[in-house]
Design an enzyme around this catalytic site. Structure first.
Site, PDB file in Angstrom:
ATOM      1  N   GLY A   1       0.795  -1.270  -0.144  1.00 11.21           N
ATOM      2  CA  GLY A   1      -0.054  -0.143  -0.026  1.00 11.21           C
ATOM      3  C   GLY A   1       0.753   1.431  -0.013  1.00 11.21           C
TER       4      GLY A   1
ATOM      5  N   GLY B   1       0.216  -4.985   0.868  1.00 12.56           N
ATOM      6  CA  GLY B   1      -0.920  -4.699   0.305  1.00 12.56           C
ATOM      7  C   GLY B   1      -1.279  -5.523  -0.990  1.00 12.56           C
TER       8      GLY B   1
ATOM      9  N   GLU C   1       6.668  -5.564   7.109  1.00 18.42           N
ATOM     10  CA  GLU C   1       5.725  -4.426   8.129  1.00 18.42           C
ATOM     11  C   GLU C   1       6.585  -4.125   9.322  1.00 18.42           C
ATOM     12  OE1 GLU C   1       2.846  -5.421   5.005  1.00 18.42           O
ATOM     13  OE2 GLU C   1       4.156  -6.635   6.312  1.00 18.42           O
TER      14      GLU C   1
ATOM     15  N   ASP D   1      -0.697  -7.077   7.868  1.00 21.22           N
ATOM     16  CA  ASP D   1      -2.094  -6.898   8.019  1.00 21.22           C
ATOM     17  C   ASP D   1      -2.786  -7.295   6.748  1.00 21.22           C
ATOM     18  OD1 ASP D   1      -0.950  -4.762   6.574  1.00 21.22           O
ATOM     19  OD2 ASP D   1      -2.693  -3.363   6.949  1.00 21.22           O
TER      20      ASP D   1
END
Length: 382
Positions: A71, A120, A143, A151
């Site tokens: 992302g 992402g 991350e 996530d």
């Protein structure tokens, strides 16, 4: 304004080829990092195409040397630093809704992962029914080095891997190649990159949403692939021994104990990576992957959203902002984490990230309503 809109529209190329929807992530200079426009557009298309009888399956691929490198968190951090944490909350909310829709989709999604797949990008592919890798594929969830946590439903799909391989991948940000992804179950097929155009051409001729038919077509172009001699997947016994420990401190102690028994560059590199990562991120992710092992993907994403909202507000720690500064902005790669050591992150500190959101901190993630006549593989994820 018109130019800006056109630039946004070009970020996702949308085609209907016979009965296949073909979506191309198209920010090659940014390694197809997902902008807010992109996740919104993908969510809209997946929602509309589920009811569109002309669309039998969805193909997602990337332009250039990446499928998607994650992302666009730099934009999120910039807004949050300026006091607007809700932009980030809106971005993650939309992204998690997309992940949920993909995970419970009634039509086959074929993700062509011919290059970098991180963060992402994993969320936009791993939840789909078919994940096709090549000799160019590189997967990672990095991350914890950014002060965030894996996530986009990663705690859900990583916890389903054999043994404690998911803990290893999520905590260390280890890079996997296509053969390793196939071996551990993150990928469903290995197809040489030279055959991808032929594969796509065949998939576009499919006139059914039957996953068995789609799988049989991909099988025609698939090849057997073998793990490299140095593959981390050959170390599953050691990974299970160390990463099955209850706490982060025990995981590190177990690795350090193994290091005293024999000189092993993999152990020393793994220790070094963990010690460079955000202590808070490590503890938050370890708790999350353990909690969602028996939970549905929706419950996982709801918990992730609570955590990410607490992170964006910076009440408990500003590691995410510091990690983005060190890795993405200044690029000195020397983040100063606070707290700086695992032993300084208490259980109550970790608890605070899992606490429900109050009125000022937003409200819990509301996932799209799903219908009851979903295929069995989708229902199993609810």
């Amino acid at each position: 304004m018109a130019t800006s809109t056109k630039l946004n529209e070009d970020q996702v190329l949308v085609e209907l080829k016979s009965s296949a929807r073909v979506l191309t992530l198209n920010r090659p200079k940014q390694l197809n990092a997902l902008s807010y426009y992109m996740v919104s557009k993908l969510l809209e298309i997946f929602h509309d195409d589920e009811e569109n009888s002309d669309v039998k399956l969805i193909i997602v691929k990337g332009n250039g040397r990446a499928f998607c490198a994650g992302g666009d968190v730099a934009a999120v951090v910039q807004e949050a630093r300026g006091g607007d944490w809700r932009f980030g909350a809106k971005f993650f909310s939309t992204e998690y809704k997309l992940n949920y829709l993909m995970a419970t989709y009634s039509k086959p999604q074929v993700s062509i992962l011919n290059g970098i797949v991180m963060g992402g990008g994993a969320g936009a592919s791993m939840h789909g029914r078919f994940r096709v890798v090549t000799e160019k594929t590189v997967f990672a969830m990095p991350e914890t080095a950014l002060g965030l946590f894996p996530d986009v439903g990663a705690p859900y799909f990583l916890s389903r891997l054999d043994g404690f391989f998911g803990e290893y991948v999520g905590l260390t940000g280890a890079r996997l190649d296509g053969a390793e992804m196939l071996a551990c179950g993150l990928a469903t097929h290995f197809v040489p990159s030279s055959k991808l155009s032929l594969l796509e051409e065949s998939l576009c001729k499919v006139e059914t949403s039957d996953p068995a038919v789609v799988s049989a077509i991909i099988d025609k172009y698939s090849e057997q692939v073998f793990l490299k001699e140095a593959s981390v997947y050959h170390r599953m016994d050691l990974i299970n021994k160390c990463f099955s420990r209850k706490t982060m401190e025990e995981i590190l102690f177990s690795l350090e104990t193994e290091a005293t028994r024999k000189a092993d560059s993999w152990i020393s590199t793994t220790l070094e990576t963990l010690k460079k990562s955000s202590p808070t991120s490590l503890k938050v992710f370890l708790r999350l992957i353990r909690e969602v092992r028996l939970a549905g993907v929706g419950e996982c994403l709801v918990r992730e959203y609570r955590i990410v909202c607490h992170i964006l507000q910076g009440h408990h720690s500003k590691d995410f902002f510091e990690g983005c500064r060190a890795i993405l902005i200044d690029k000195d790669r020397k983040p100063k984490w606070e707290p700086s050591k695992l032993e300084l992150v208490s259980d109550s500190d970790v608890d605070s990230y899992f606490s429900k959101l109050d009125a000022k901190g937003g409200k819990d993630l509301e996932l799209p309503k799903r219908f009851t006549n979903l295929p069995a593989h989708a229902i199993s994820k609810l």
